[in-house]
Design an enzyme around this catalytic site. Sequence first.
Site, PDB file in Angstrom:
ATOM      1  N   LYS A 112       0.997  -1.154   0.028  1.00 18.47           N
ATOM      2  CA  LYS A 112      -0.052  -0.043  -0.081  1.00 18.47           C
ATOM      3  C   LYS A 112       0.893   1.319  -0.048  1.00 18.47           C
ATOM      4  O   LYS A 112       0.570   2.300  -0.563  1.00 18.47           O
ATOM      5  CB  LYS A 112      -0.964   0.091   1.351  1.00 18.47           C
ATOM      6  N   LYS A 216      -4.396 -11.656  -7.929  1.00 18.03           N
ATOM      7  CA  LYS A 216      -5.881 -11.786  -7.371  1.00 18.03           C
ATOM      8  C   LYS A 216      -6.730 -10.824  -7.626  1.00 18.03           C
ATOM      9  O   LYS A 216      -6.347  -9.788  -8.116  1.00 18.03           O
ATOM     10  CB  LYS A 216      -5.455 -11.982  -5.829  1.00 18.03           C
ATOM     11  N   LYS A 219     -10.338  -5.232  -5.394  1.00 18.72           N
ATOM     12  CA  LYS A 219     -10.939  -3.626  -5.931  1.00 18.72           C
ATOM     13  C   LYS A 219     -10.187  -3.050  -6.481  1.00 18.72           C
ATOM     14  O   LYS A 219     -10.679  -2.071  -7.578  1.00 18.72           O
ATOM     15  CB  LYS A 219     -11.715  -3.159  -4.460  1.00 18.72           C
TER      16      LYS A 219
HETATM   17  P1  TYM Z   1     -10.728  -6.978   2.789  1.00 17.35           P
HETATM   18  O1  TYM Z   1     -11.780  -6.011   2.779  1.00 17.35           O
HETATM   19  O2  TYM Z   1      -9.609  -6.455   2.048  1.00 17.35           O
HETATM   20  O3  TYM Z   1     -11.242  -8.370   2.540  1.00 17.35           O
HETATM   21  C1  TYM Z   1     -12.191  -8.949   2.997  1.00 17.35           C
HETATM   22  C2  TYM Z   1     -11.827 -10.470   2.864  1.00 17.35           C
HETATM   23  O4  TYM Z   1     -11.790 -10.919   1.640  1.00 17.35           O
HETATM   24  C3  TYM Z   1     -10.676 -11.724   1.450  1.00 17.35           C
HETATM   25  N1  TYM Z   1     -10.337 -11.429  -0.195  1.00 17.35           N
HETATM   26  C4  TYM Z   1      -9.982 -12.416  -0.756  1.00 17.35           C
HETATM   27  N2  TYM Z   1     -10.150 -13.888  -0.616  1.00 17.35           N
HETATM   28  C5  TYM Z   1      -9.727 -14.687  -1.681  1.00 17.35           C
HETATM   29  N3  TYM Z   1      -9.131 -14.071  -2.979  1.00 17.35           N
HETATM   30  C6  TYM Z   1      -9.230 -12.735  -3.141  1.00 17.35           C
HETATM   31  N4  TYM Z   1      -9.088 -12.295  -4.158  1.00 17.35           N
HETATM   32  C7  TYM Z   1      -9.719 -11.850  -2.057  1.00 17.35           C
HETATM   33  N5  TYM Z   1      -9.683 -10.595  -1.829  1.00 17.35           N
HETATM   34  C8  TYM Z   1     -10.394 -10.236  -0.823  1.00 17.35           C
HETATM   35  C9  TYM Z   1      -9.922 -11.228   2.354  1.00 17.35           C
HETATM   36  O5  TYM Z   1      -8.770 -12.115   2.395  1.00 17.35           O
HETATM   37  C10 TYM Z   1     -10.545 -10.927   3.552  1.00 17.35           C
HETATM   38  O6  TYM Z   1     -11.038 -12.061   4.209  1.00 17.35           O
HETATM   39  N6  TYM Z   1      -8.256  -6.722   7.028  1.00 17.35           N
HETATM   40  C11 TYM Z   1      -9.264  -7.353   6.570  1.00 17.35           C
HETATM   41  C12 TYM Z   1     -10.488  -6.874   7.431  1.00 17.35           C
HETATM   42  C13 TYM Z   1     -10.457  -6.893   8.815  1.00 17.35           C
HETATM   43  C14 TYM Z   1     -10.436  -8.287   9.446  1.00 17.35           C
HETATM   44  C15 TYM Z   1     -10.573  -7.855  10.983  1.00 17.35           C
HETATM   45  C16 TYM Z   1     -10.619  -9.565   9.038  1.00 17.35           C
HETATM   46  C17 TYM Z   1     -10.259  -5.976   9.626  1.00 17.35           C
HETATM   47  N7  TYM Z   1     -10.401  -6.597  10.856  1.00 17.35           N
HETATM   48  C18 TYM Z   1     -10.508  -8.998  11.723  1.00 17.35           C
HETATM   49  C19 TYM Z   1     -10.806 -10.622  10.156  1.00 17.35           C
HETATM   50  C20 TYM Z   1     -10.580 -10.131  11.232  1.00 17.35           C
HETATM   51  C21 TYM Z   1      -9.206  -7.062   5.138  1.00 17.35           C
HETATM   52  O7  TYM Z   1      -8.124  -7.043   4.159  1.00 17.35           O
HETATM   53  O8  TYM Z   1     -10.383  -7.172   4.443  1.00 17.35           O
END
Ligand code: TYM
Length: 352
Positions: A112, A216, A219
């Site tokens: 990032k 992957k 967004k």
């Molecule tokens: P975020 O919003 O980036 O992603 C949300 C979830 O989607 C999964 N994900 C994917 N899995 C497989 N292939 C992909 N291409 C892909 N893109 C996204 C992410 O692995 C995630 O599970 N940091 C977290 C949000 C968060 C969180 C937490 C999660 C904040 N606090 C506590 C668990 C526990 C996140 O990046 O979300």
Amino acid sequence: MKETVLSGIRATGNLHLGNYYGALSKFVRMQDDYDSLFFIADLHALTTHPDPKTLHSNVKNILAEYLAAGIDPDKATIFVQSDVPEVSELYLLLNMHVGIGELMRTASFKDKARKQLGIKVDAAEGDIEREIIGTNSNKRVNAGLLTYPTLMAVDILIQKAHKVPVGKDQEQHLELTRRFARRFNSYYGVDLFPEPENFNFGDHAVKVPGLDGSGKMGKSEGNCIYLIDDEKTLRKKVMRAVTDEGPKEPNQPVSEPVNNLLTLMELTSAPEVVQHYRDAYANCSIRYGDLKKQLAEDILKVTLPIRERILDIQNDDALLARVTRQGAERARERAAKTLAEVREIMGIRKFY
Ligand code: TYM
């Protein structure tokens, strides 16, 4: 007693197939067997400075998508991260035990930071500091981005979760969470926080590929299929997905772009359908137009019913208010208990 499962998704837009297969579909399958909490991470979304006018509607979208995908508010606690202020206090307290170096070495931070500044962020702490101070622009890597893993660890630890269903890209954050839990427990000689693990129904964490041939689905990559995509949009996206020029000789290794489409197929189509196309690649008879039509068809079977429910639920403000109020109450009660324990352990007491 049931084990606790907790997970969240950042409020940065609509949910795509990566979020669905990496996280949301697991939430739905786990809610019957676990003491479940699922939330929308609006504070985490602030690390990349969303337009304040759209943040709330992003939270609302994801909430509607959770419900539309089948999370049941009577089985699971559904809440918004910022509705639990205890999280912010524990974030401050836990940060006292987190090293700047270990945060700087996190892959997601480096990625990032690189994107925000257009610089190479080296693993060495001195380098990033020099680079950041040296930039002559208003762009900066904010401290919230650096401490993103602390906040995520707090989300998990404050609810004393055992299982955290996330996609492969989040495994490093979970590893840090375990380390912070161990460190806190051992520093104070307590047994307060369990060490949480990822949860998958298969034997490994899911990484859903994008439609652009490499990497992957994400967004910020512009390579997504969204749960909310209508039929026409979705078909168009799949038909335009990157492939290769076709296999040149029998049994050659499958190229990355085609393998990505087959991976998507493995998630959405019947096993014999996937095998059919793998065989067709191996014997050089594969027709990408057919593969894409089939893939679009099978994805639509998953997403269209969800899309219809999203459209209904999105406008039901009374339902969304009821679900989040109830969720916030339950999540806060548990969080307040853990926070009180931490304050006591760290020696913060009142005179009155
Ligand atoms: P975020 O919003 O980036 O992603 C949300 C979830 O989607 C999964 N994900 C994917 N899995 C497989 N292939 C992909 N291409 C892909 N893109 C996204 C992410 O692995 C995630 O599970 N940091 C977290 C949000 C968060 C969180 C937490 C999660 C904040 N606090 C506590 C668990 C526990 C996140 O990046 O979300």
